[in-house]
Motif scaffolding. Structure first.
Motif, PDB file in Angstrom:
ATOM      1  N   LEU A 209      10.844  29.196  77.124  1.00 30.04           N
ATOM      2  CA  LEU A 209      12.274  29.233  77.417  1.00 30.04           C
ATOM      3  C   LEU A 209      13.067  28.484  76.352  1.00 30.04           C
ATOM      4  O   LEU A 209      14.048  29.012  75.796  1.00 30.04           O
ATOM      5  CB  LEU A 209      12.526  28.623  78.795  1.00 30.04           C
ATOM      6  CG  LEU A 209      13.980  28.431  79.219  1.00 30.04           C
ATOM      7  CD1 LEU A 209      14.682  29.774  79.354  1.00 30.04           C
ATOM      8  CD2 LEU A 209      14.050  27.650  80.533  1.00 30.04           C
ATOM      9  N   LEU A 221      20.941  33.772  79.820  1.00 30.67           N
ATOM     10  CA  LEU A 221      19.696  34.013  80.534  1.00 30.67           C
ATOM     11  C   LEU A 221      20.065  34.684  81.846  1.00 30.67           C
ATOM     12  O   LEU A 221      20.791  34.107  82.659  1.00 30.67           O
ATOM     13  CB  LEU A 221      18.965  32.697  80.806  1.00 30.67           C
ATOM     14  CG  LEU A 221      17.792  32.763  81.807  1.00 30.67           C
ATOM     15  CD1 LEU A 221      16.667  33.651  81.289  1.00 30.67           C
ATOM     16  CD2 LEU A 221      17.276  31.357  82.125  1.00 30.67           C
ATOM     17  N   CYS A 243      16.146  25.720  83.593  1.00 27.91           N
ATOM     18  CA  CYS A 243      16.901  26.869  83.093  1.00 27.91           C
ATOM     19  C   CYS A 243      18.373  26.486  82.908  1.00 27.91           C
ATOM     20  O   CYS A 243      19.001  26.838  81.897  1.00 27.91           O
ATOM     21  CB  CYS A 243      16.788  28.046  84.060  1.00 27.91           C
ATOM     22  SG  CYS A 243      15.151  28.822  84.096  1.00 27.91           S
TER      23      CYS A 243
END
Length: 463
Positions: A209, A221, A243
């Motif tokens: 990531l 994303l 994230c």
């Protein structure tokens, strides 16, 4: 040999018997299937409707609550629920009433009514993002949000997780193979290279990531908080927070698609896990089964969207098209049904009923796996659960896909269909709705137990 621990020969014997049973007990569906071949491509109104486990399509006459009825008069307990489209049951009374109320008051006008204002207020209160737009489907929502993300960041590359599903948006039709982004297999008529501006990485891989985001060209994303279409894959503890942290660090946006995971909580995983996305998407169930999608955005995004639109208009001297919006988006019927759904159907009481039943079902699956000494696992998330043909729940899309045994899955599904139970096709996922009962759950567990007992009794079944 298969990962499921059951021989292919036994599965084929089992499936052949069930196909014969289906054809014998469903003469009207068989006749309609034959008739449909002369006017409908693949004999169905949408080609994937022919991809179920049945030897010909099962034709439905009506559906209500957690039940539907086929043209041959058989009753089914539905744990598929339109693959989340009717997550709160078929034709909930408030939705049926809303459809009737709006039927004589206009279906679409290209203008808003009071329902739109109320829906915006309800969505903001429920999901925590202040501004909302209404589309026809989640695919549309994802497509439009991607345009906004590219516009406000000035970047072109979309980042997704391997095995993701975000509708039929072209940009998400990619997979990760040996660390490289490639086209998803089976694409029909693909004319350009999707990998130029799309990048796929494994789920739950923080290193991958950060490496993808660090290239500095990712506009956003786009992800589900838990993967639900390649087989259920849950995030590792803290992964979704990573994230959010890493997208901010590298100047990318976070788009959360909760079209399936909205079954987890009244505010979705977004509210439950405090995900704080820049954009939020939901489709299928938001209007109680009437086609509708939504997307919300933060106040910061709303300001940047306004500036981007103004710049685009200046660049085109006031002419042109945003590339977003269809004529039936936010139509009057959908808005009236969404209001009824948010106010009366998609309630905390509904979730309070659904979630314990899903837990009961997941526990039942685990009991059957232990009883039959199978090296399978169970993954659960909110109102949905899934048994998977691997000893440990998968952490990536590739691991979930490796556990597939299409023939076995379809044979089990067909066995259940022949005994009045429907679960989600293409994998072994189930969903409980407000009309589902404990007796319904227990019947599914009992019928699956019976199926496994009969399958494993076939000589040579165990590997």
């Amino acid at each position: 040999m298969t990962a499921s621990g059951i021989s292919q020969a036994a599965v084929e014997t089992f499936a052949a018997r069930e196909r014969a049973r289906f054809l014998e007990r469903n003469p009207k569906s068989v006749a309609l299937a034959e008739r449909a071949r002369s006017s409908l491509y693949a004999g169905v109104p949408m080609h994937w409707m022919a991809d179920w486990s049945t030897p010909c399509p099962l034709f439905v006459e009506r559906a209500k609550g957690a039940r539907f009825y086929d043209v041959d008069g058989h009753e089914y307990i539905d744990f598929c629920l339109g693959d989340t489209g009717t997550m709160f049951g078929h034709s909930p009374d408030p939705i049926a009433k809303a459809i009737a109320e709006q039927a004589n008051n206009g279906l679409t006008t290209m203008l808003p009514g009071e329902d739109a204002v109320v829906c915006g207020e309800l969505l903001a209160a429920r999901f925590g993002l202040p501004f909302w737009q209404v589309t026809a489907t989640a695919t549309d929502s994802n497509r439009y949000v991607l345009r906004w993300a590219r516009a406000v960041t000035g970047r072109k590359t979309l980042l997704v997780f391997d095995g993701c599903y975000h509708g039929t948006v072209d940009d998400v039709m990619v997979r990760c193979r040996d660390g490289e982004t490639v086209h998803r297999s089976g694409l029909v008529g693909q004319a350009y290279d999707l990998t130029e501006y799309s990048r796929a990485i494994p789920f739950n891989d923080v290193e991958a990531l950060e490496a993808a985001l660090a290239q500095g060209d990712v506009c956003a994303l786009l992800c589900e908080p838990a993967m639900t279409n390649i087989g259920m894959v849950l995030p590792d503890p803290g992964f979704m927070q990573k994230c959010r942290e890493l997208t901010r660090k590298y100047g990318s946006l976070l788009i959360i698609d909760e079209t399936h995971t909205i079954s987890t909580n009244i505010g979705g995983c977004t509210k439950l896990w405090n995900l704080d996305p820049d954009f939020f998407v939901v489709g299928k169930p938001i209007a109680g089964g009437v086609p509708c999608g939504i997307f919300g955005c933060s106040a910061e995004m709303a300001e940047k969207m306004l500036a981007s639109r103004k710049q685009a208009q200046e660049d085109s001297h006031g002419h042109g098209h945003s590339g977003m919006g269809t004529t039936l988006s936010a139509n009057a019927l959908a808005m009236h049904c969404m209001r009824a759904n948010l106010e009366q159907v998609m309630t905390q009481a509904a979730y309070d009923h659904m979630l314990p039943l899903a837990k009961r079902l997941a526990d039942g699956f685990r009991g059957l796996i232990a009883k039959h000494d199978l090296k399978w696992s169970v993954t659960e998330l909110g109102a949905r659960s899934e048994f998977q043909f691997c000893p440990v729940s998968p952490r990536t899309g590739a691991e979930a896909e490796a556990a597939f045994h299409d023939e076995l899955q379809m044979a089990i599904h067909l066995y259940l269909i022949n005994r009045g139970i429907l679960i989600t096709p293409f994998h072994n996922m189930t969903l409980c709705c407000p009309s589902t009962s404990a007796e319904d759950v227990d019947k599914l567990i009992s019928m699956l137990d019976q199926a496994l007992t009969e399958l494993l009794a076939i000589p040579g079944a165990r590997l």
